[in-house]
Design a protein around this motif. Structure first.
Motif, PDB file in Angstrom:
ATOM      1  N   LEU A 160      13.706 -12.423   2.351  1.00 25.45           N
ATOM      2  CA  LEU A 160      14.648 -11.323   2.144  1.00 25.45           C
ATOM      3  C   LEU A 160      15.912 -11.831   1.449  1.00 25.45           C
ATOM      4  O   LEU A 160      16.398 -11.225   0.486  1.00 25.45           O
ATOM      5  CB  LEU A 160      14.998 -10.666   3.481  1.00 25.45           C
ATOM      6  N   LYS A 161      16.431 -12.933   1.930  1.00 27.23           N
ATOM      7  CA  LYS A 161      17.644 -13.485   1.328  1.00 27.23           C
ATOM      8  C   LYS A 161      17.395 -13.845  -0.134  1.00 27.23           C
ATOM      9  O   LYS A 161      18.202 -13.550  -1.015  1.00 27.23           O
ATOM     10  CB  LYS A 161      18.090 -14.715   2.118  1.00 27.23           C
ATOM     11  N   GLN A 162      16.272 -14.461  -0.353  1.00 25.71           N
ATOM     12  CA  GLN A 162      15.847 -14.825  -1.702  1.00 25.71           C
ATOM     13  C   GLN A 162      15.870 -13.617  -2.631  1.00 25.71           C
ATOM     14  O   GLN A 162      16.236 -13.709  -3.802  1.00 25.71           O
ATOM     15  CB  GLN A 162      14.428 -15.399  -1.611  1.00 25.71           C
ATOM     16  N   ALA A 163      15.469 -12.479  -2.084  1.00 21.37           N
ATOM     17  CA  ALA A 163      15.420 -11.252  -2.884  1.00 21.37           C
ATOM     18  C   ALA A 163      16.765 -10.532  -2.895  1.00 21.37           C
ATOM     19  O   ALA A 163      16.878  -9.432  -3.432  1.00 21.37           O
ATOM     20  CB  ALA A 163      14.331 -10.335  -2.337  1.00 21.37           C
ATOM     21  N   ASP A 165      17.728  -7.365  11.065  1.00 18.84           N
ATOM     22  CA  ASP A 165      18.464  -6.488  11.951  1.00 18.84           C
ATOM     23  C   ASP A 165      18.815  -5.185  11.223  1.00 18.84           C
ATOM     24  O   ASP A 165      18.692  -4.103  11.792  1.00 18.84           O
ATOM     25  CB  ASP A 165      19.707  -7.185  12.511  1.00 18.84           C
ATOM     26  N   TRP A 166      19.220  -5.326   9.976  1.00 15.20           N
ATOM     27  CA  TRP A 166      19.484  -4.129   9.172  1.00 15.20           C
ATOM     28  C   TRP A 166      18.212  -3.315   8.997  1.00 15.20           C
ATOM     29  O   TRP A 166      18.212  -2.099   9.122  1.00 15.20           O
ATOM     30  CB  TRP A 166      20.049  -4.499   7.784  1.00 15.20           C
ATOM     31  N   TYR A 167      17.127  -4.009   8.698  1.00 16.11           N
ATOM     32  CA  TYR A 167      15.865  -3.297   8.490  1.00 16.11           C
ATOM     33  C   TYR A 167      15.504  -2.442   9.698  1.00 16.11           C
ATOM     34  O   TYR A 167      15.133  -1.277   9.569  1.00 16.11           O
ATOM     35  CB  TYR A 167      14.718  -4.259   8.199  1.00 16.11           C
ATOM     36  N   ASP A 168      15.590  -3.042  10.856  1.00 15.35           N
ATOM     37  CA  ASP A 168      15.160  -2.346  12.063  1.00 15.35           C
ATOM     38  C   ASP A 168      15.945  -1.056  12.267  1.00 15.35           C
ATOM     39  O   ASP A 168      15.372  -0.017  12.601  1.00 15.35           O
ATOM     40  CB  ASP A 168      15.316  -3.262  13.280  1.00 15.35           C
ATOM     41  N   MET A 169      17.256  -1.134  12.062  1.00 14.78           N
ATOM     42  CA  MET A 169      18.049   0.074  12.251  1.00 14.78           C
ATOM     43  C   MET A 169      17.753   1.101  11.163  1.00 14.78           C
ATOM     44  O   MET A 169      17.596   2.293  11.445  1.00 14.78           O
ATOM     45  CB  MET A 169      19.547  -0.232  12.291  1.00 14.78           C
ATOM     46  N   MET A 224      13.152  -3.452   0.960  1.00 15.66           N
ATOM     47  CA  MET A 224      12.978  -4.497   1.963  1.00 15.66           C
ATOM     48  C   MET A 224      11.539  -4.549   2.441  1.00 15.66           C
ATOM     49  O   MET A 224      10.994  -5.619   2.696  1.00 15.66           O
ATOM     50  CB  MET A 224      13.913  -4.267   3.147  1.00 15.66           C
ATOM     51  N   TRP A 225      10.943  -3.392   2.561  1.00 17.03           N
ATOM     52  CA  TRP A 225       9.593  -3.339   3.112  1.00 17.03           C
ATOM     53  C   TRP A 225       8.587  -4.124   2.262  1.00 17.03           C
ATOM     54  O   TRP A 225       7.724  -4.832   2.792  1.00 17.03           O
ATOM     55  CB  TRP A 225       9.128  -1.899   3.272  1.00 17.03           C
ATOM     56  N   SER A 242       6.860  -7.067   4.294  1.00 11.60           N
ATOM     57  CA  SER A 242       5.440  -7.036   4.630  1.00 11.60           C
ATOM     58  C   SER A 242       4.683  -8.158   3.918  1.00 11.60           C
ATOM     59  O   SER A 242       3.781  -8.773   4.494  1.00 11.60           O
ATOM     60  CB  SER A 242       4.844  -5.678   4.272  1.00 11.60           C
ATOM     61  N   GLU A 243       5.076  -8.426   2.692  1.00 11.21           N
ATOM     62  CA  GLU A 243       4.431  -9.510   1.960  1.00 11.21           C
ATOM     63  C   GLU A 243       4.672 -10.858   2.648  1.00 11.21           C
ATOM     64  O   GLU A 243       3.751 -11.653   2.850  1.00 11.21           O
ATOM     65  CB  GLU A 243       4.970  -9.545   0.521  1.00 11.21           C
ATOM     66  N   ALA A 244       5.927 -11.089   3.035  1.00 12.75           N
ATOM     67  CA  ALA A 244       6.270 -12.355   3.683  1.00 12.75           C
ATOM     68  C   ALA A 244       5.563 -12.484   5.024  1.00 12.75           C
ATOM     69  O   ALA A 244       5.102 -13.569   5.401  1.00 12.75           O
ATOM     70  CB  ALA A 244       7.781 -12.463   3.863  1.00 12.75           C
ATOM     71  N   MET A 245       5.461 -11.380   5.746  1.00  9.15           N
ATOM     72  CA  MET A 245       4.796 -11.414   7.043  1.00  9.15           C
ATOM     73  C   MET A 245       3.326 -11.759   6.863  1.00  9.15           C
ATOM     74  O   MET A 245       2.767 -12.560   7.624  1.00  9.15           O
ATOM     75  CB  MET A 245       4.939 -10.046   7.714  1.00  9.15           C
ATOM     76  N   GLN A 246       2.736 -11.165   5.873  1.00 13.03           N
ATOM     77  CA  GLN A 246       1.339 -11.459   5.543  1.00 13.03           C
ATOM     78  C   GLN A 246       1.158 -12.969   5.354  1.00 13.03           C
ATOM     79  O   GLN A 246       0.269 -13.588   5.936  1.00 13.03           O
ATOM     80  CB  GLN A 246       0.981 -10.725   4.246  1.00 13.03           C
TER      81      GLN A 246
END
Lengths: 149, 149
Positions: free
Chosen positions: A28-31, A37-41, A109-110, A114-118
């Motif tokens: 995420l930071k890279q991008a 935390d922001w994503y979740d909210m 972000m998604w 999702s890609e990173a999680m994969q």
DNA sequence: CTTATATAGATGCAGCTGCATTTACACGAG
DNA sequence: CTCGTGTAAATGCAGCTGCATCTATATAAG
């Protein structure tokens, strides 16, 4: 029957958590995007739609302390990702609403998330192992059998 | 074959992590003891014995950033739980050594830590499930099959 | 020896977190 | 209406984290 050692679960679980989190946050930071935390909210607000959410509802959903929600909402508001609306019917409260910019950012972000999680999770398991692991981890979500009322 | 969704693993894993961590940290605080970050460093130092450890070694063992080790060592030193010794052979470096007070505190922490972990983890699983879960989580520790050299 | 580069560790600053407290409103009892 | 108690949310302060940078020593090249 041998009692299982909880640390045989905790230690690898903590490592896995740290490792996955680091991978995803780095992506995420890279991008140039905000953290999880922001994503979740943002995600909870998007799910809530036009109704929005009260901070205390987010508190439960996100498992954050009260001041944590208050301040995270501050940052998201400053970034223009949500607005605070007066709460008709409860003068103490407010309703948090996602903005278009917030929805846009969450969507961006998604794709990264999702890609990173994969990448962080999938390579370690066969499909069967993954399914079994998900099942076992899910047993944490319900109260334990010992939590009788 | 259906590709498994990594979020079926990640979401419950993250929740479980948060829940266990909260339980254990609360128990330690309740007992007037330091948090798990202190424990981890104390434990590594205790395992290292009279040889002590260099900060950069702790960095790898604890998966902390360089400045994280530096500052955590500051706090432990201020609390009297470790001493910094000059490193013969490398003038830049130092050797961190556990004190008796540090060993004492780690021992006290262990009784609380292990008890709380027991309570946080064990009730959710049968012995068989626990064993299987530990096995599956352990698969994160090795590099994934895709990480060929 | 001198210089360039790399490594060990510390630190200033900005942002975040936990804790305790505070402010503002809600609601029931008298 | 007034008072006491409870709940929603914000905030001052101290401590922690990340980032970038800095200092000091080591090491290799010339």
């Amino acid at each position: 029957m041998e009692t299982p050692d909880p640390f045989d679960i905790w230690l690898p679980l903590a490592r896995a958590h740290k490792s996955i989190l680091a991978t995803v946050e780095a992506a995420l930071k890279q991008a140039g995007l905000p953290g999880l935390d922001w994503y979740d909210m943002l995600w909870e607000l998007e799910r809530a739609g036009n109704e929005g959410l009260r901070p205390y509802e987010l508190q439960q959903k996100l498992l954050l302390p009260q001041y944590g929600v208050s301040r995270l909402a501050d940052r998201l508001a400053k970034a223009g990702y949500l607005i605070r609306q007066e709460c008709s019917g409860d003068g103490r409260g407010q309703i948090l609403l996602l903005t278009a910019a917030g929805a846009e950012t969450r969507a961006q972000m998604w794709t990264v998330y999702s890609e990173a999680m994969q990448q962080a999770v999938t390579p370690h398991f066969s499909p069967g192992e993954a399914r079994r692991l998900a099942e076992l981890l899910a047993k944490f979500l319900r109260p334990s059998p010992a939590d009788k009322i």
